[in-house]
Design a protein around this motif. Sequence first.
Motif, short mmCIF file in Angstrom:
data_model
loop_
_atom_site.label_atom_id
_atom_site.label_comp_id
_atom_site.label_asym_id
_atom_site.label_seq_id
_atom_site.Cartn_x
_atom_site.Cartn_y
_atom_site.Cartn_z
N PRO A 106 -7.63 39.47 26.34
CA PRO A 106 -8.78 39.58 25.44
C PRO A 106 -8.55 38.88 24.10
O PRO A 106 -8.55 39.52 23.04
CB PRO A 106 -8.94 41.09 25.28
CG PRO A 106 -7.53 41.60 25.34
CD PRO A 106 -6.81 40.70 26.32
N VAL A 107 -8.39 37.58 24.12
CA VAL A 107 -8.07 36.81 22.92
C VAL A 107 -9.15 37.01 21.85
O VAL A 107 -10.35 36.81 22.12
CB VAL A 107 -7.93 35.32 23.25
CG1 VAL A 107 -7.59 34.52 21.99
CG2 VAL A 107 -6.88 35.09 24.33
N GLY A 108 -8.75 37.40 20.67
CA GLY A 108 -9.68 37.52 19.56
C GLY A 108 -10.59 38.72 19.60
O GLY A 108 -11.53 38.82 18.79
N VAL A 109 -10.36 39.65 20.54
CA VAL A 109 -11.23 40.82 20.62
C VAL A 109 -11.14 41.62 19.33
O VAL A 109 -10.11 41.68 18.68
CB VAL A 109 -10.84 41.70 21.84
CG1 VAL A 109 -9.50 42.38 21.61
CG2 VAL A 109 -11.91 42.73 22.15
N GLY A 110 -12.25 42.21 18.94
CA GLY A 110 -12.30 43.00 17.72
C GLY A 110 -12.77 42.21 16.53
O GLY A 110 -13.64 42.65 15.78
N TRP A 114 -19.25 39.00 19.81
CA TRP A 114 -19.75 38.64 21.14
C TRP A 114 -18.68 38.78 22.20
O TRP A 114 -18.89 39.39 23.24
CB TRP A 114 -20.30 37.20 21.13
CG TRP A 114 -20.83 36.79 22.48
CD1 TRP A 114 -21.78 37.42 23.21
CD2 TRP A 114 -20.41 35.66 23.25
NE1 TRP A 114 -22.00 36.75 24.39
CE2 TRP A 114 -21.18 35.67 24.45
CE3 TRP A 114 -19.47 34.65 23.05
CZ2 TRP A 114 -21.02 34.70 25.43
CZ3 TRP A 114 -19.33 33.67 24.03
CH2 TRP A 114 -20.09 33.71 25.21
N ARG A 115 -17.49 38.23 21.95
CA ARG A 115 -16.44 38.33 22.96
C ARG A 115 -16.00 39.77 23.16
O ARG A 115 -15.54 40.13 24.24
CB ARG A 115 -15.27 37.41 22.65
CG ARG A 115 -14.37 37.84 21.52
CD ARG A 115 -13.26 36.84 21.29
NE ARG A 115 -13.79 35.54 20.90
CZ ARG A 115 -13.16 34.37 21.07
NH1 ARG A 115 -11.98 34.35 21.66
NH2 ARG A 115 -13.70 33.25 20.67
N SER A 116 -16.13 40.59 22.13
CA SER A 116 -15.80 42.00 22.28
C SER A 116 -16.78 42.67 23.24
O SER A 116 -16.39 43.51 24.06
CB SER A 116 -15.81 42.70 20.92
OG SER A 116 -14.85 42.12 20.05
N ARG A 117 -18.05 42.29 23.17
CA ARG A 117 -19.03 42.82 24.12
C ARG A 117 -18.76 42.30 25.53
O ARG A 117 -18.96 43.01 26.51
CB ARG A 117 -20.45 42.44 23.68
CG ARG A 117 -20.93 43.14 22.42
CD ARG A 117 -22.43 43.03 22.26
NE ARG A 117 -22.89 41.65 22.19
CZ ARG A 117 -23.00 40.95 21.08
NH1 ARG A 117 -22.65 41.50 19.92
NH2 ARG A 117 -23.44 39.71 21.09
N GLY A 144 -9.03 50.97 17.57
CA GLY A 144 -8.27 51.39 16.40
C GLY A 144 -7.93 50.29 15.44
O GLY A 144 -7.06 50.45 14.59
N GLY A 145 -8.62 49.15 15.56
CA GLY A 145 -8.33 48.05 14.65
C GLY A 145 -9.46 47.05 14.67
O GLY A 145 -10.37 47.11 15.50
N SER A 146 -9.40 46.10 13.76
CA SER A 146 -10.47 45.11 13.63
C SER A 146 -10.07 43.75 14.17
O SER A 146 -10.78 42.77 13.99
CB SER A 146 -10.87 44.97 12.15
OG SER A 146 -9.75 44.59 11.37
N GLY A 147 -8.93 43.67 14.85
CA GLY A 147 -8.47 42.38 15.37
C GLY A 147 -7.58 41.68 14.37
O GLY A 147 -7.41 42.11 13.23
N GLY A 148 -6.98 40.58 14.80
CA GLY A 148 -6.07 39.84 13.94
C GLY A 148 -6.75 38.67 13.27
O GLY A 148 -7.96 38.67 13.03
N ARG A 149 -5.97 37.65 12.99
CA ARG A 149 -6.49 36.41 12.40
C ARG A 149 -6.68 35.40 13.54
O ARG A 149 -5.77 34.64 13.85
CB ARG A 149 -5.54 35.88 11.34
CG ARG A 149 -5.36 36.79 10.16
CD ARG A 149 -4.32 36.27 9.16
NE ARG A 149 -4.75 35.00 8.56
CZ ARG A 149 -4.15 33.83 8.80
NH1 ARG A 149 -3.13 33.76 9.66
NH2 ARG A 149 -4.56 32.74 8.22
N GLY A 150 -7.87 35.46 14.18
CA GLY A 150 -8.08 34.65 15.36
C GLY A 150 -7.14 35.13 16.46
O GLY A 150 -7.11 36.32 16.78
#
Length: 275
Positions: A106-110, A114-117, A144-150
Amino acid sequence: MSAPSSVPTVPLDAAAVGEALAAMRGHAPLVQCLTNVVVAQWTANVLLAVGASPSMVDNPEEAGPFAAVADGVLVNLGTPQEATVAAMHGAVSAAAAAGTPWVLDPVGVGGLAWRSRVVVDLLAHASPALVRGNPSEILAFAGGGSGGRGPESVDAAEDALDAGRALAREHGTIVAVSGEVDHLTDGTRLVRVANGHRWLTQVTGGGCALGALMAAFAATTDDPLLAATAATATYTVAAEVAAERAAGPGSFAVALLDSLATLNPQELTEKVMLR
């Protein structure tokens, strides 16, 4: 940093890791890769080097039928487009119907809505055999988080252990959290693989190719935690061997392919560091 996870550490036997490599090569699994455009060639080369057979069938008309005959399927959300997402839905549905293991990266999820959906929609079809991501992606995946930097993590692997355990239990899957030490769990067992080299982070597709390797090992290994561990060990031990021959990231990438091709089960058994 959060407190250490309470997941018991039950290392898999190093010999079993070597045996898994031998079994995978003996079968030469056909791995369908619905992956991102940046890493497709590298991913294919990694699979070929280790002894698997890659196929990059990722269009909506063919992805489902091909997944039904493939031995393993990788779904990587690095560069999703509407057409490739439709292909992913078809591939996941067909893989589930055929009992084919599929791996979700799940690259970039969060960080991107759109990709999170898309991840949520894919999980509605079926749970993956394995989920592979960096700590920030796993934390975001678990809510539990908002994702990283890309594609880059801003969290440590140890911080994502509890989230990984919860995800593994919720979806009946293996969760592999990448990091300086890789952490892999089925929700009860925990394996740490302490091999690798920093140049893996300086080669485009270093982590994405590992997801494809996991699909190859899952196709030929009954225990999905062993499959994830053996794939991680193969890749990271080969990276250590390659780094000894290389002068920098460029020569390392070439040496890594060579190391994957020449790594044998005995060497893997001797060099893998399981905790």
